[in-house]
Write a protein that holds these residues in place. Structure first.
Motif, PDB file in Angstrom:
ATOM      1  N   TYR A 282      16.388   9.067  40.055  1.00  0.00           N
ATOM      2  CA  TYR A 282      17.031   8.072  40.907  1.00  0.00           C
ATOM      3  C   TYR A 282      18.358   7.566  40.339  1.00  0.00           C
ATOM      4  O   TYR A 282      19.316   7.421  41.093  1.00  0.00           O
ATOM      5  N   PRO A 283      18.463   7.285  39.034  1.00  0.00           N
ATOM      6  CA  PRO A 283      19.758   6.816  38.527  1.00  0.00           C
ATOM      7  C   PRO A 283      20.881   7.842  38.718  1.00  0.00           C
ATOM      8  O   PRO A 283      22.009   7.466  39.052  1.00  0.00           O
ATOM      9  N   ILE A 284      20.559   9.121  38.572  1.00  0.00           N
ATOM     10  CA  ILE A 284      21.580  10.157  38.772  1.00  0.00           C
ATOM     11  C   ILE A 284      22.004  10.205  40.231  1.00  0.00           C
ATOM     12  O   ILE A 284      23.195  10.301  40.542  1.00  0.00           O
TER      13      ILE A 284
ATOM     14  N   LEU B 174      21.380  -3.125  45.853  1.00  0.00           N
ATOM     15  CA  LEU B 174      21.122  -2.213  44.736  1.00  0.00           C
ATOM     16  C   LEU B 174      20.003  -2.750  43.851  1.00  0.00           C
ATOM     17  O   LEU B 174      19.100  -2.007  43.456  1.00  0.00           O
ATOM     18  N   ALA B 175      20.039  -4.041  43.564  1.00  0.00           N
ATOM     19  CA  ALA B 175      18.986  -4.653  42.753  1.00  0.00           C
ATOM     20  C   ALA B 175      17.639  -4.540  43.456  1.00  0.00           C
ATOM     21  O   ALA B 175      16.616  -4.219  42.822  1.00  0.00           O
ATOM     22  N   GLY B 176      17.614  -4.787  44.758  1.00  0.00           N
ATOM     23  CA  GLY B 176      16.377  -4.656  45.523  1.00  0.00           C
ATOM     24  C   GLY B 176      15.859  -3.231  45.522  1.00  0.00           C
ATOM     25  O   GLY B 176      14.657  -2.987  45.329  1.00  0.00           O
ATOM     26  N   LEU B 177      16.745  -2.275  45.698  1.00  0.00           N
ATOM     27  CA  LEU B 177      16.352  -0.868  45.667  1.00  0.00           C
ATOM     28  C   LEU B 177      15.774  -0.492  44.309  1.00  0.00           C
ATOM     29  O   LEU B 177      14.716   0.145  44.228  1.00  0.00           O
TER      30      LEU B 177
ATOM     31  N   LEU C  86      12.027   0.790  43.539  1.00  0.00           N
ATOM     32  CA  LEU C  86      11.813   2.087  42.885  1.00  0.00           C
ATOM     33  C   LEU C  86      11.019   1.921  41.595  1.00  0.00           C
ATOM     34  O   LEU C  86      10.193   2.766  41.254  1.00  0.00           O
ATOM     35  N   GLN C  87      11.262   0.847  40.887  1.00  0.00           N
ATOM     36  CA  GLN C  87      10.576   0.592  39.624  1.00  0.00           C
ATOM     37  C   GLN C  87       9.113   0.192  39.855  1.00  0.00           C
ATOM     38  O   GLN C  87       8.220   0.687  39.186  1.00  0.00           O
ATOM     39  N   GLU C  88       8.891  -0.704  40.794  1.00  0.00           N
ATOM     40  CA  GLU C  88       7.558  -1.260  41.020  1.00  0.00           C
ATOM     41  C   GLU C  88       6.702  -0.422  41.961  1.00  0.00           C
ATOM     42  O   GLU C  88       5.486  -0.558  41.955  1.00  0.00           O
ATOM     43  N   GLY C  89       7.336   0.390  42.769  1.00  0.00           N
ATOM     44  CA  GLY C  89       6.610   1.086  43.828  1.00  0.00           C
ATOM     45  C   GLY C  89       6.655   0.238  45.081  1.00  0.00           C
ATOM     46  O   GLY C  89       6.729  -0.991  45.010  1.00  0.00           O
TER      47      GLY C  89
ATOM     48  N   LYS D 268       3.505  -2.398  45.625  1.00  0.00           N
ATOM     49  CA  LYS D 268       3.548  -3.526  44.694  1.00  0.00           C
ATOM     50  C   LYS D 268       4.821  -4.358  44.897  1.00  0.00           C
ATOM     51  O   LYS D 268       4.804  -5.576  44.775  1.00  0.00           O
ATOM     52  N   GLY D 269       5.922  -3.687  45.230  1.00  0.00           N
ATOM     53  CA  GLY D 269       7.172  -4.400  45.499  1.00  0.00           C
ATOM     54  C   GLY D 269       7.042  -5.353  46.663  1.00  0.00           C
ATOM     55  O   GLY D 269       7.482  -6.500  46.597  1.00  0.00           O
TER      56      GLY D 269
END
Length: 107
Positions: free
Chosen positions: A4-6, A85-88, A92-95, A98-99
């Protein structure tokens, strides 16, 4: 498979390059008194990830730096883009499941 970061870096890179070119194109059209790129279009490209290119285009081409209203809206697009971007990144981090649970608890 790309991480995802790429992918995000590629999206921001492409959008920034396109937005930078739009600023150059618009500055050239302004000098030649030709049809201009609408400010709304420049703002949409900034909002969708092209704001680094827009910022660079403003500096390099000395374009859209004097119009106060334009600059205010531009910085709002940067702010909202970073919020998105922060929300995305959070989702992505939490799923997703869970998000959403966490988001519901906050509100």
């Amino acid at each position: 498979m790309l991480s995802y970061p790429i992918v995000l870096l590629c999206v921001y890179g492409v959008m920034s390059a396109v937005t930078f070119c739009l600023y150059g194109w618009d500055k050239s059209a302004a000098k030649k008194q030709q049809q201009r790129t609408p400010e709304k279009t420049l703002h949409w490209f900034s909002l969708l990830g092209g704001w680094p290119g827009a910022l660079l285009g403003q500096k390099v081409f000395r374009h859209k730096t004097q119009k106060r209203r334009f600059r205010v809206v531009f910085w709002l697009t940067v702010f909202f883009n970073l919020i998105m971007l922060a929300g995305l990144c959070f989702f992505l981090q939490e799923g997703i499941a869970k998000g959403w649970q966490t988001l519901v608890l906050w509100f």
